[in-house]
Design a protein around this motif. Sequence first.
Motif, PDB file in Angstrom:
ATOM      1  N   LYS A 102      15.700  11.598 -57.982  1.00 22.98           N
ATOM      2  CA  LYS A 102      15.399  10.236 -58.433  1.00 22.98           C
ATOM      3  C   LYS A 102      16.067   9.198 -57.542  1.00 22.98           C
ATOM      4  O   LYS A 102      15.477   8.164 -57.232  1.00 22.98           O
ATOM      5  CB  LYS A 102      15.830  10.045 -59.886  1.00 22.98           C
ATOM      6  CG  LYS A 102      14.922  10.742 -60.863  1.00 22.98           C
ATOM      7  CD  LYS A 102      15.379  10.539 -62.291  1.00 22.98           C
ATOM      8  CE  LYS A 102      14.462  11.254 -63.269  1.00 22.98           C
ATOM      9  NZ  LYS A 102      14.933  11.096 -64.657  1.00 22.98           N
ATOM     10  N   ARG A 103      17.296   9.470 -57.123  1.00 24.08           N
ATOM     11  CA  ARG A 103      17.987   8.528 -56.231  1.00 24.08           C
ATOM     12  C   ARG A 103      17.293   8.444 -54.886  1.00 24.08           C
ATOM     13  O   ARG A 103      17.165   7.353 -54.322  1.00 24.08           O
ATOM     14  CB  ARG A 103      19.453   8.945 -56.047  1.00 24.08           C
ATOM     15  CG  ARG A 103      20.303   8.642 -57.251  1.00 24.08           C
ATOM     16  CD  ARG A 103      21.743   8.981 -57.008  1.00 24.08           C
ATOM     17  NE  ARG A 103      22.543   8.641 -58.174  1.00 24.08           N
ATOM     18  CZ  ARG A 103      23.828   8.855 -58.267  1.00 24.08           C
ATOM     19  NH1 ARG A 103      24.495   9.412 -57.269  1.00 24.08           N
ATOM     20  NH2 ARG A 103      24.483   8.519 -59.362  1.00 24.08           N
ATOM     21  N   GLU A 147      17.844  16.822 -60.110  1.00 24.13           N
ATOM     22  CA  GLU A 147      16.954  15.792 -60.638  1.00 24.13           C
ATOM     23  C   GLU A 147      17.501  14.393 -60.360  1.00 24.13           C
ATOM     24  O   GLU A 147      16.763  13.489 -59.954  1.00 24.13           O
ATOM     25  CB  GLU A 147      16.743  15.993 -62.144  1.00 24.13           C
ATOM     26  CG  GLU A 147      15.793  15.027 -62.776  1.00 24.13           C
ATOM     27  CD  GLU A 147      14.355  15.154 -62.283  1.00 24.13           C
ATOM     28  OE1 GLU A 147      13.588  14.202 -62.524  1.00 24.13           O
ATOM     29  OE2 GLU A 147      13.991  16.170 -61.666  1.00 24.13           O
ATOM     30  N   ILE A 148      18.796  14.202 -60.563  1.00 22.02           N
ATOM     31  CA  ILE A 148      19.424  12.902 -60.290  1.00 22.02           C
ATOM     32  C   ILE A 148      19.298  12.566 -58.808  1.00 22.02           C
ATOM     33  O   ILE A 148      18.947  11.442 -58.444  1.00 22.02           O
ATOM     34  CB  ILE A 148      20.907  12.906 -60.733  1.00 22.02           C
ATOM     35  CG1 ILE A 148      21.000  12.924 -62.265  1.00 22.02           C
ATOM     36  CG2 ILE A 148      21.647  11.697 -60.161  1.00 22.02           C
ATOM     37  CD1 ILE A 148      22.398  13.206 -62.800  1.00 22.02           C
ATOM     38  N   GLN A 149      19.562  13.554 -57.951  1.00 24.45           N
ATOM     39  CA  GLN A 149      19.462  13.318 -56.509  1.00 24.45           C
ATOM     40  C   GLN A 149      18.024  13.012 -56.102  1.00 24.45           C
ATOM     41  O   GLN A 149      17.783  12.145 -55.266  1.00 24.45           O
ATOM     42  CB  GLN A 149      20.017  14.521 -55.749  1.00 24.45           C
ATOM     43  CG  GLN A 149      21.521  14.632 -55.874  1.00 24.45           C
ATOM     44  CD  GLN A 149      22.076  15.924 -55.287  1.00 24.45           C
ATOM     45  OE1 GLN A 149      21.376  16.933 -55.168  1.00 24.45           O
ATOM     46  NE2 GLN A 149      23.353  15.896 -54.934  1.00 24.45           N
ATOM     47  N   LEU A 194      26.506  11.976 -63.027  1.00 27.80           N
ATOM     48  CA  LEU A 194      26.555  12.945 -61.931  1.00 27.80           C
ATOM     49  C   LEU A 194      27.914  13.632 -61.793  1.00 27.80           C
ATOM     50  O   LEU A 194      27.957  14.863 -61.653  1.00 27.80           O
ATOM     51  CB  LEU A 194      26.139  12.275 -60.617  1.00 27.80           C
ATOM     52  CG  LEU A 194      25.962  13.188 -59.421  1.00 27.80           C
ATOM     53  CD1 LEU A 194      24.925  14.272 -59.685  1.00 27.80           C
ATOM     54  CD2 LEU A 194      25.557  12.370 -58.200  1.00 27.80           C
ATOM     55  N   ARG A 199      26.055  12.529 -69.138  1.00 28.33           N
ATOM     56  CA  ARG A 199      24.829  12.523 -68.318  1.00 28.33           C
ATOM     57  C   ARG A 199      25.071  11.930 -66.940  1.00 28.33           C
ATOM     58  O   ARG A 199      24.125  11.657 -66.207  1.00 28.33           O
ATOM     59  CB  ARG A 199      23.717  11.754 -69.027  1.00 28.33           C
ATOM     60  CG  ARG A 199      23.210  12.504 -70.236  1.00 28.33           C
ATOM     61  CD  ARG A 199      21.994  11.867 -70.801  1.00 28.33           C
ATOM     62  NE  ARG A 199      21.474  12.668 -71.897  1.00 28.33           N
ATOM     63  CZ  ARG A 199      20.463  12.321 -72.653  1.00 28.33           C
ATOM     64  NH1 ARG A 199      19.862  11.171 -72.446  1.00 28.33           N
ATOM     65  NH2 ARG A 199      20.052  13.095 -73.629  1.00 28.33           N
ATOM     66  N   GLN A 205      20.155  19.373 -63.367  1.00 28.82           N
ATOM     67  CA  GLN A 205      20.315  17.930 -63.582  1.00 28.82           C
ATOM     68  C   GLN A 205      20.797  17.229 -62.309  1.00 28.82           C
ATOM     69  O   GLN A 205      20.364  16.119 -62.005  1.00 28.82           O
ATOM     70  CB  GLN A 205      21.270  17.661 -64.742  1.00 28.82           C
ATOM     71  CG  GLN A 205      20.727  18.078 -66.089  1.00 28.82           C
ATOM     72  CD  GLN A 205      19.403  17.418 -66.410  1.00 28.82           C
ATOM     73  OE1 GLN A 205      19.267  16.204 -66.344  1.00 28.82           O
ATOM     74  NE2 GLN A 205      18.404  18.217 -66.740  1.00 28.82           N
ATOM     75  N   ILE A 206      21.686  17.888 -61.571  1.00 30.88           N
ATOM     76  CA  ILE A 206      22.171  17.324 -60.307  1.00 30.88           C
ATOM     77  C   ILE A 206      20.994  17.139 -59.350  1.00 30.88           C
ATOM     78  O   ILE A 206      20.826  16.072 -58.747  1.00 30.88           O
ATOM     79  CB  ILE A 206      23.243  18.235 -59.666  1.00 30.88           C
ATOM     80  CG1 ILE A 206      24.520  18.214 -60.508  1.00 30.88           C
ATOM     81  CG2 ILE A 206      23.530  17.821 -58.222  1.00 30.88           C
ATOM     82  CD1 ILE A 206      25.526  19.292 -60.147  1.00 30.88           C
TER      83      ILE A 206
END
Length: 152
Positions: A115-116, A111-113, A74, A72, A108-109
């Motif tokens: 959130k960051r 979504e992570i970006q 990045l 999970r 997912q990439i």
Amino acid sequence: MILCRSLNVPGSGMTSTLQAISPRELLKILSAKYSVFREWQPLAIGIDKQLIAQHPEFAAKHIRTALLIHTRALPYFRNMAKATARFGLDGAEAGEVTEQQRAHATEQIKEIQRKRNEARRAAEEAEKARKAEELRQQKLQMLVSKFKGNPD
């Protein structure tokens, strides 16, 4: 914190117990031993079973937790988004990465970006609010000291 179970060495009369380690420490051990972890290569489906068989000193639940953290991350998603093959512990190809799996990794990439970026913006807003409060307190102190010096 991961607790390793005791490892009985048959015929030797030896029992060794590894110290408690965290999932991240377990990942460091796996990364040191297996290049697929160091290089964030897409892992073969069922690689947890291989790890459990090769590492009886670690509880299966703990290996799966470490794998969950790893898969999970990045860097793992970035490699999944462009990969066509999955790899086993020995580094050999062990299956393919489907278009659906690549699309999921790309999502997912993003979504992570997202959130960051939200966390960064929230931290910037909190810093602005802290500085504004600090300035307000300084001004208040200046007013207090100004009027303290003028007894009427």
